[in-house]
Write a protein that holds these residues in place. Structure first.
Motif, PDB file in Angstrom:
ATOM      1  N   TYR A 246       0.826  -1.236  -0.047  1.00 38.72           N
ATOM      2  CA  TYR A 246      -0.228   0.081   0.045  1.00 38.72           C
ATOM      3  C   TYR A 246       0.845   1.319  -0.048  1.00 38.72           C
ATOM      4  O   TYR A 246       0.330   2.312   0.113  1.00 38.72           O
ATOM      5  CB  TYR A 246      -0.888  -0.050   1.149  1.00 38.72           C
ATOM      6  N   GLN A 247       2.161   1.270  -0.073  1.00 38.01           N
ATOM      7  CA  GLN A 247       3.091   2.280  -0.037  1.00 38.01           C
ATOM      8  C   GLN A 247       2.600   3.358  -1.047  1.00 38.01           C
ATOM      9  O   GLN A 247       2.556   4.738  -0.508  1.00 38.01           O
ATOM     10  CB  GLN A 247       4.434   1.971  -0.124  1.00 38.01           C
ATOM     11  N   PRO A 248       2.369   3.139  -2.213  1.00 37.39           N
ATOM     12  CA  PRO A 248       2.060   4.146  -3.122  1.00 37.39           C
ATOM     13  C   PRO A 248       0.735   4.999  -2.656  1.00 37.39           C
ATOM     14  O   PRO A 248       0.537   6.145  -2.949  1.00 37.39           O
ATOM     15  CB  PRO A 248       1.840   3.448  -4.504  1.00 37.39           C
ATOM     16  N   LEU A 249      -0.179   4.153  -2.361  1.00 31.59           N
ATOM     17  CA  LEU A 249      -1.357   4.745  -1.852  1.00 31.59           C
ATOM     18  C   LEU A 249      -1.189   5.849  -0.464  1.00 31.59           C
ATOM     19  O   LEU A 249      -1.996   6.693  -0.336  1.00 31.59           O
ATOM     20  CB  LEU A 249      -2.632   3.690  -1.211  1.00 31.59           C
ATOM     21  N   LEU A 250      -0.459   5.168   0.266  1.00 30.57           N
ATOM     22  CA  LEU A 250      -0.063   5.903   1.643  1.00 30.57           C
ATOM     23  C   LEU A 250       1.135   6.713   1.613  1.00 30.57           C
ATOM     24  O   LEU A 250       1.260   7.337   2.750  1.00 30.57           O
ATOM     25  CB  LEU A 250       0.050   4.706   2.774  1.00 30.57           C
TER      26      LEU A 250
ATOM     27  N   ARG B   2      15.969  -7.643   3.417  1.00 33.64           N
ATOM     28  CA  ARG B   2      15.013  -6.986   3.084  1.00 33.64           C
ATOM     29  C   ARG B   2      15.340  -5.490   2.453  1.00 33.64           C
ATOM     30  O   ARG B   2      14.600  -4.787   1.518  1.00 33.64           O
ATOM     31  CB  ARG B   2      13.811  -6.917   4.046  1.00 33.64           C
ATOM     32  N   PHE B   3      16.106  -4.986   3.157  1.00 31.82           N
ATOM     33  CA  PHE B   3      17.012  -3.573   2.446  1.00 31.82           C
ATOM     34  C   PHE B   3      17.270  -3.802   1.373  1.00 31.82           C
ATOM     35  O   PHE B   3      17.139  -2.904   0.522  1.00 31.82           O
ATOM     36  CB  PHE B   3      18.008  -3.182   3.652  1.00 31.82           C
ATOM     37  N   VAL B   4      17.981  -4.865   1.095  1.00 28.20           N
ATOM     38  CA  VAL B   4      18.734  -4.928  -0.191  1.00 28.20           C
ATOM     39  C   VAL B   4      17.802  -5.145  -1.436  1.00 28.20           C
ATOM     40  O   VAL B   4      18.000  -4.804  -2.419  1.00 28.20           O
ATOM     41  CB  VAL B   4      19.965  -6.314  -0.190  1.00 28.20           C
ATOM     42  N   ASN B   5      16.958  -5.986  -1.046  1.00 24.67           N
ATOM     43  CA  ASN B   5      15.702  -6.074  -1.958  1.00 24.67           C
ATOM     44  C   ASN B   5      15.154  -4.640  -2.627  1.00 24.67           C
ATOM     45  O   ASN B   5      14.840  -4.473  -3.608  1.00 24.67           O
ATOM     46  CB  ASN B   5      14.503  -6.964  -1.598  1.00 24.67           C
ATOM     47  N   LEU B   6      14.946  -3.975  -1.575  1.00 21.18           N
ATOM     48  CA  LEU B   6      14.714  -2.467  -1.958  1.00 21.18           C
ATOM     49  C   LEU B   6      15.572  -1.803  -2.812  1.00 21.18           C
ATOM     50  O   LEU B   6      15.174  -1.044  -3.894  1.00 21.18           O
ATOM     51  CB  LEU B   6      14.325  -1.503  -0.777  1.00 21.18           C
ATOM     52  N   VAL B   7      16.788  -1.911  -2.375  1.00 23.19           N
ATOM     53  CA  VAL B   7      17.861  -1.357  -3.072  1.00 23.19           C
ATOM     54  C   VAL B   7      17.853  -1.883  -4.475  1.00 23.19           C
ATOM     55  O   VAL B   7      18.288  -1.118  -5.695  1.00 23.19           O
ATOM     56  CB  VAL B   7      19.352  -1.409  -2.318  1.00 23.19           C
ATOM     57  N   SER B   8      17.650  -3.181  -4.666  1.00 26.18           N
ATOM     58  CA  SER B   8      17.875  -3.841  -5.869  1.00 26.18           C
ATOM     59  C   SER B   8      16.588  -3.274  -6.930  1.00 26.18           C
ATOM     60  O   SER B   8      16.749  -3.274  -8.052  1.00 26.18           O
ATOM     61  CB  SER B   8      17.794  -5.520  -5.866  1.00 26.18           C
ATOM     62  N   LEU B   9      15.722  -2.795  -6.388  1.00 27.84           N
ATOM     63  CA  LEU B   9      14.603  -2.121  -7.174  1.00 27.84           C
ATOM     64  C   LEU B   9      14.978  -0.998  -7.808  1.00 27.84           C
ATOM     65  O   LEU B   9      14.484  -0.522  -8.888  1.00 27.84           O
ATOM     66  CB  LEU B   9      13.280  -1.877  -6.310  1.00 27.84           C
ATOM     67  N   MET B  10      15.822  -0.311  -7.096  1.00 29.94           N
ATOM     68  CA  MET B  10      16.159   1.100  -7.441  1.00 29.94           C
ATOM     69  C   MET B  10      17.456   1.007  -8.356  1.00 29.94           C
ATOM     70  O   MET B  10      17.559   2.074  -9.352  1.00 29.94           O
ATOM     71  CB  MET B  10      16.727   1.773  -6.244  1.00 29.94           C
ATOM     72  N   TYR B  11      18.307   0.129  -8.165  1.00 24.28           N
ATOM     73  CA  TYR B  11      19.468   0.107  -9.097  1.00 24.28           C
ATOM     74  C   TYR B  11      19.744  -1.180  -9.791  1.00 24.28           C
ATOM     75  O   TYR B  11      19.624  -2.153  -9.207  1.00 24.28           O
ATOM     76  CB  TYR B  11      20.739   0.237  -7.962  1.00 24.28           C
TER      77      TYR B  11
ATOM     78  N   ALA C  71       7.716   0.373  -8.714  1.00 23.83           N
ATOM     79  CA  ALA C  71       8.545  -0.035  -7.430  1.00 23.83           C
ATOM     80  C   ALA C  71       9.804   0.596  -7.138  1.00 23.83           C
ATOM     81  O   ALA C  71      10.069   0.585  -6.076  1.00 23.83           O
ATOM     82  CB  ALA C  71       8.704  -1.481  -8.097  1.00 23.83           C
ATOM     83  N   SER C  72      10.606   1.225  -8.102  1.00 26.32           N
ATOM     84  CA  SER C  72      11.591   2.044  -7.845  1.00 26.32           C
ATOM     85  C   SER C  72      11.362   3.121  -7.155  1.00 26.32           C
ATOM     86  O   SER C  72      12.071   3.636  -6.149  1.00 26.32           O
ATOM     87  CB  SER C  72      12.469   2.385  -9.230  1.00 26.32           C
ATOM     88  N   SER C  73      10.287   3.940  -7.579  1.00 28.65           N
ATOM     89  CA  SER C  73      10.076   5.127  -6.924  1.00 28.65           C
ATOM     90  C   SER C  73       9.503   4.726  -5.555  1.00 28.65           C
ATOM     91  O   SER C  73       9.811   5.474  -4.457  1.00 28.65           O
ATOM     92  CB  SER C  73       8.831   5.813  -7.506  1.00 28.65           C
ATOM     93  N   ALA C  74       8.760   3.773  -5.479  1.00 30.64           N
ATOM     94  CA  ALA C  74       8.299   3.464  -3.978  1.00 30.64           C
ATOM     95  C   ALA C  74       9.480   3.128  -3.087  1.00 30.64           C
ATOM     96  O   ALA C  74       9.445   3.405  -2.050  1.00 30.64           O
ATOM     97  CB  ALA C  74       7.252   2.392  -4.204  1.00 30.64           C
ATOM     98  N   ALA C  75      10.297   2.214  -3.722  1.00 32.71           N
ATOM     99  CA  ALA C  75      11.423   1.814  -2.862  1.00 32.71           C
ATOM    100  C   ALA C  75      12.118   3.187  -2.471  1.00 32.71           C
ATOM    101  O   ALA C  75      12.790   3.369  -1.391  1.00 32.71           O
ATOM    102  CB  ALA C  75      12.321   0.840  -3.612  1.00 32.71           C
TER     103      ALA C  75
END
Length: 194
Positions: A63-67, A86-95, A124-128
Motif C-alpha cells: 500500500y506504499q503508493p497509496l499511503l 529486505r533492505f537489499v531487495n529495495l535497493v535492488s529495485l532502485m539500481y 516499484a523503484s519510486s516506491a523503494a
C-alpha cells in the motif's frame, strides 16, 4: 477486536481485506471515498493489536503508493533494520546490476530479471526510493525496538555489503550505506571521513 477503532471487525477479517487487492481481487480500492484514511487506520489497528511485523511490513509495502503522503511505513522500517536482505531487495529495485556482472548479463535464472512492464518497474523503484528516503528509525541492526550495539550495526552493514556485492551491485555501496569510497580492493571498501 478492531471494534474500538471503529471497524467492527476482527483481525483476520482486516488482514483479509488488506490482502485482497494484493491477491488480484477485482475490487477497485480507488472507489472508496478515502482509501488512504481507511487503509491507514486498518494498518494502525493491526499494529496496535500486535500483528506480526513481517506481515504488517508486507502490507505497508503493497500500500506504499497509496499511503505515500499520509502514513509512514513503520513496520517496514523495523524490518529493514532487522533484516538486511529486505533492505537489499529495495535497493535492488532502485539500481540495476553493475555492468559486466553475472547479474547484469542475464545468464541463468536470477531474481534480478527485468520485468517487461517498465511502468510497474518505475513505480516499484519510486516506491523503494520513498521508503528508504523516509527511513530514520530504528537504526540498522535494531531488533525488537532495542538500540543496536556497534557489533550489531557492523554485522548489518557487512551483510548488506555481501548481499549487494553478490547481486552485482557493489558500485552502489557508497551511495546506499552513506560512505565515500577512497579505495576499493581485495573485496573490501575503505572510507575516509567527510
Amino acid at each position: 477486536m478492531l471494534s474500538d477503532a471503529g471497524f467492527g471487525a476482527d483481525l483476520d477479517l482486516a488482514i483479509q481485506a488488506l490482502k485482497a487487492p494484493a491477491l488480484a481481487a477485482t475490487e477497485d480500492i480507488s472507489r472508496t471515498e478515502s482509501p488512504e484514511y481507511t487503509v491507514g487506520r486498518l494498518l494502525d489497528s493491526l499494529e496496535e493489536a500486535g500483528t506480526d511485523d513481517n506481515l504488517l511490513a508486507d502490507l505497508e509495502w503493497f500500500y506504499q503508493p497509496l499511503l505515500d503522503h499520509s502514513r509512514r511505513p513503520i513496520a517496514l522500517h523495523r524490518e529493514h533494520a532487522r533484516n538486511p536482505a529486505r533492505f537489499v531487495n529495495l535497493v535492488s529495485l532502485m539500481y540495476p546490476p553493475d555492468p559486466g556482472t553475472c547479474a547484469a548479463s542475464g545468464d541463468g535464472e536470477s531474481a534480478d530479471e527485468e520485468t517487461t512492464d517498465n511502468a510497474a518497474s518505475s513505480r516499484a523503484s519510486s516506491a523503494a526510493w520513498t521508503v528508504l528516503r523516509e527511513w530514520r528509525t530504528p537504526l540498522p541492526g535494531s531488533i525488537d525496538g532495542h538500540l543496536p550495539t556497534t557489533e550489531d550495526m557492523l554485522r548489518w552493514v557487512e551483510s548488506v555489503r555481501e548481499k549487494l556485492t553478490a547481486s552485482g551491485r557493489a558500485r552502489v555501496l557508497p551511495r546506499v550505506l552513506g560512505v565515500l569510497p577512497r579505495q576499493v580492493g581485495r573485496g573490501c571498501v575503505t572510507t575516509r571521513r567527510r
